[in-house]
Design a protein around this motif. Structure first.
Motif, PDB file in Angstrom:
ATOM      1  N   LEU A  38       0.810  -1.222   0.000  1.00  0.00           N
ATOM      2  CA  LEU A  38       0.000   0.000   0.000  1.00  0.00           C
ATOM      3  C   LEU A  38       0.840   1.267   0.000  1.00  0.00           C
ATOM      4  CD1 LEU A  38      -2.788  -1.082   2.509  1.00  0.00           C
ATOM      5  CD2 LEU A  38      -3.038  -0.725   0.046  1.00  0.00           C
ATOM      6  N   GLY A  39       2.146   1.109   0.163  1.00  0.00           N
ATOM      7  CA  GLY A  39       3.019   2.275   0.082  1.00  0.00           C
ATOM      8  C   GLY A  39       3.605   2.741   1.385  1.00  0.00           C
ATOM      9  N   VAL A  40       3.273   2.080   2.473  1.00  0.00           N
ATOM     10  CA  VAL A  40       3.906   2.415   3.754  1.00  0.00           C
ATOM     11  C   VAL A  40       5.330   1.862   3.736  1.00  0.00           C
ATOM     12  CG1 VAL A  40       3.829   2.107   6.263  1.00  0.00           C
ATOM     13  CG2 VAL A  40       1.699   2.352   4.975  1.00  0.00           C
ATOM     14  N   THR A  41       6.286   2.719   4.035  1.00  0.00           N
ATOM     15  CA  THR A  41       7.679   2.288   3.986  1.00  0.00           C
ATOM     16  C   THR A  41       8.080   1.592   5.285  1.00  0.00           C
ATOM     17  OG1 THR A  41       8.518   4.359   4.906  1.00  0.00           O
ATOM     18  CG2 THR A  41       8.219   4.255   2.498  1.00  0.00           C
ATOM     19  N   ARG A  42       9.211   0.909   5.212  1.00  0.00           N
ATOM     20  CA  ARG A  42       9.698   0.219   6.411  1.00  0.00           C
ATOM     21  C   ARG A  42      10.016   1.197   7.530  1.00  0.00           C
ATOM     22  NH1 ARG A  42      10.733  -3.252   2.350  1.00  0.00           N
ATOM     23  NH2 ARG A  42      10.715  -5.489   2.821  1.00  0.00           N
ATOM     24  N   TRP A  43      10.578   2.356   7.184  1.00  0.00           N
ATOM     25  CA  TRP A  43      10.920   3.304   8.243  1.00  0.00           C
ATOM     26  C   TRP A  43       9.667   3.925   8.844  1.00  0.00           C
ATOM     27  CZ3 TRP A  43       9.467   8.359   8.083  1.00  0.00           C
ATOM     28  CH2 TRP A  43       9.185   8.938   6.830  1.00  0.00           C
ATOM     29  N   GLN A  44       8.598   4.085   8.021  1.00  0.00           N
ATOM     30  CA  GLN A  44       7.336   4.575   8.582  1.00  0.00           C
ATOM     31  C   GLN A  44       6.741   3.556   9.549  1.00  0.00           C
ATOM     32  OE1 GLN A  44       5.344   5.410   4.808  1.00  0.00           O
ATOM     33  NE2 GLN A  44       5.142   7.577   5.399  1.00  0.00           N
ATOM     34  N   LEU A  45       6.802   2.288   9.164  1.00  0.00           N
ATOM     35  CA  LEU A  45       6.267   1.245  10.042  1.00  0.00           C
ATOM     36  C   LEU A  45       7.045   1.216  11.363  1.00  0.00           C
ATOM     37  CD1 LEU A  45       5.298  -2.354   8.960  1.00  0.00           C
ATOM     38  CD2 LEU A  45       6.500  -1.940  11.098  1.00  0.00           C
ATOM     39  N   ARG A  46       8.386   1.252  11.274  1.00  0.00           N
ATOM     40  CA  ARG A  46       9.189   1.236  12.494  1.00  0.00           C
ATOM     41  C   ARG A  46       8.893   2.456  13.359  1.00  0.00           C
ATOM     42  NH1 ARG A  46      13.367  -0.844   9.031  1.00  0.00           N
ATOM     43  NH2 ARG A  46      14.194   1.279   8.754  1.00  0.00           N
ATOM     44  N   GLY A  47       8.662   3.583  12.720  1.00  0.00           N
ATOM     45  CA  GLY A  47       8.356   4.797  13.474  1.00  0.00           C
ATOM     46  C   GLY A  47       7.046   4.685  14.227  1.00  0.00           C
ATOM     47  N   GLN A  48       6.045   4.130  13.585  1.00  0.00           N
ATOM     48  CA  GLN A  48       4.757   3.956  14.250  1.00  0.00           C
ATOM     49  C   GLN A  48       4.867   2.989  15.429  1.00  0.00           C
ATOM     50  OE1 GLN A  48       2.124   5.668  13.711  1.00  0.00           O
ATOM     51  NE2 GLN A  48       2.066   6.365  11.586  1.00  0.00           N
ATOM     52  N   VAL A  49       5.642   1.921  15.248  1.00  0.00           N
ATOM     53  CA  VAL A  49       5.811   0.942  16.328  1.00  0.00           C
ATOM     54  C   VAL A  49       6.590   1.559  17.484  1.00  0.00           C
ATOM     55  CG1 VAL A  49       6.869  -1.260  16.965  1.00  0.00           C
ATOM     56  CG2 VAL A  49       5.608  -1.050  14.803  1.00  0.00           C
ATOM     57  N   ARG A  50       7.668   2.309  17.176  1.00  0.00           N
ATOM     58  CA  ARG A  50       8.459   2.932  18.239  1.00  0.00           C
ATOM     59  C   ARG A  50       7.651   3.990  18.987  1.00  0.00           C
ATOM     60  NH1 ARG A  50      13.961   3.708  14.597  1.00  0.00           N
ATOM     61  NH2 ARG A  50      14.747   1.565  14.853  1.00  0.00           N
ATOM     62  N   ALA A  51       6.763   4.641  18.290  1.00  0.00           N
ATOM     63  CA  ALA A  51       5.902   5.630  18.943  1.00  0.00           C
ATOM     64  C   ALA A  51       4.743   4.979  19.690  1.00  0.00           C
ATOM     65  CB  ALA A  51       5.355   6.607  17.897  1.00  0.00           C
ATOM     66  N   ARG A  52       4.684   3.667  19.627  1.00  0.00           N
ATOM     67  CA  ARG A  52       3.660   2.865  20.302  1.00  0.00           C
ATOM     68  C   ARG A  52       2.238   3.191  19.831  1.00  0.00           C
ATOM     69  NH1 ARG A  52       5.847   2.248  26.585  1.00  0.00           N
ATOM     70  NH2 ARG A  52       7.886   1.367  25.997  1.00  0.00           N
ATOM     71  N   ARG A  53       2.157   3.575  18.563  1.00  0.00           N
ATOM     72  CA  ARG A  53       0.832   3.720  17.947  1.00  0.00           C
ATOM     73  C   ARG A  53       0.413   2.416  17.266  1.00  0.00           C
ATOM     74  NH1 ARG A  53       2.972   9.028  17.001  1.00  0.00           N
ATOM     75  NH2 ARG A  53       3.948   8.332  15.058  1.00  0.00           N
ATOM     76  N   TRP A  54       1.379   1.648  16.763  1.00  0.00           N
ATOM     77  CA  TRP A  54       1.148   0.340  16.181  1.00  0.00           C
ATOM     78  C   TRP A  54       1.899  -0.700  16.998  1.00  0.00           C
ATOM     79  CZ3 TRP A  54       2.079   1.208  10.172  1.00  0.00           C
ATOM     80  CH2 TRP A  54       1.111   2.130   9.707  1.00  0.00           C
TER      81      TRP A  54
END
Length: 311
Positions: A34-50
């Motif tokens: 869908l276009g979400v990059t790996r660094w975006q995914l890691r950022g969301q997880v580190r921010a504890r949103r995902w």
């Protein structure tokens, strides 16, 4: 409450929309597509949103993962040909009042299995693309899932319950289960599955009455008179097993006695017998398979209570 994720990019918005259809969970492959990059995914997880589930799935909120979400995550963990199987597939398909301790996922022989303590992912020779339901979470169709669940659960009682519940709740017919049971080649529970399906089909009633008579003799209980004709409010009917001198009647109930259309005739028949002075014991075939000592003990106690009083 789980922290909300802002759809700050079209890719994240698309991922959130897809997750809403899958219990809040998407696979890594889906989210990257869908276009979400790996660094975006890691950022969301580190921010504890995902949050990550295993190494193949992402939950797009930080709250408790739903049952539906876990089903999707289990399939994603299993790989592209994975499917829910057994009881997990039945519950996903609508089976009520059944708890799944651990989600079972099947993959074909030779497939790569990504192990995780969260889910029970196994290769199986029984995997077939023809057995799959692909609408919603991938899973085996109900009849197939019910028979496999009966083979895999811990006890014979659970096996009987899952087969019976599948038919009673309308997920599959007894005929469908019968066809699936014939596919079993080797399994320690094969005979039990065949016996329960025969009960559900109500096709072995006479045989089961004969089995009951043989078991009564083995336990030293007096032989009954079979198929005694009686007349009552609902007309003429035959009693399964009867001890006229003791005023004891045993009615052996197949699965159809639990269906709505049979409840009233059974009640009228039993009330007629009670009003005539008989002690009526109802013995379900499934009960004889699960708790034989209880039911045979009840018959023995009824006979020991004495003879029928003089008219």
């Amino acid at each position: 409450m789980p922290a909300a994720t802002s759809p700050d990019t079209p890719a994240v918005a698309a991922a959130l929309a897809l997750a809403a259809q899958q219990g809040g969970v998407v696979s890594r492959r889906q989210v990257y597509r869908l276009g979400v990059t790996r660094w975006q995914l890691r950022g969301q997880v580190r921010a504890r949103r995902w949050q990550l589930i295993g190494d193949q799935s992402v939950c797009l909120h930080n709250g408790v993962v739903s049952d539906v979400g876990h089903r999707w995550a289990a399939v994603f963990q299993g790989g592209p040909r994975a499917c829910l199987d057994g009881a997990a597939a039945l519950v996903a398909g609508g089976l009520q009042r059944y708890e799944v301790e651990r989600i079972r996922v099947s993959v074909p022989r030779g497939a790569r299995v990504r192990r995780t303590p969260l889910y029970d992912i196994r290769q199986t020779r029984r995997w077939s693309a023809e057995d799959l339901v692909r609408a919603g979470v991938p899973r085996t169709r109900p009849a197939t899932a019910a028979v496999r669940a009966a083979l895999w659960v811990a006890t014979d009682r659970q096996a009987t319950y899952v087969l019976t519940s599948t038919v009673q709740q309308g997920l599959a017919t007894a005929e469908m289960l019968g066809r699936e049971a014939l596919r079993i080649r080797r399994d320690r529970r094969r005979a039990l599955v065949h016996a329960v399906v025969a009960d559900l089909l109500d096709g072995a009633r006479t045989l089961d009455e004969a089995e009951v008579v043989r078991e009564l003799a083995r336990r030293g209980i007096p032989a009954p008179t079979r198929q005694v004709l009686r007349r009552g409010t609902g007309g003429r009917y035959y009693l399964d097993l009867c001890w006229p001198d003791h005023g004891v009647v045993v009615e052996i109930d197949g699965i159809h006695h639990g269906w709505v259309e049979q409840v009233v005739p059974d009640a009228v028949r039993q009330n007629d017998l009670v009003l005539a002075g008989d002690r009526v014991l109802r013995v379900p075939l499934l009960g004889l398979r699960l708790e034989p000592d209880v039911f045979y003990g009840q018959i023995e106690r009824a006979l020991a209570a004495g003879s029928r009083p003089a008219a």
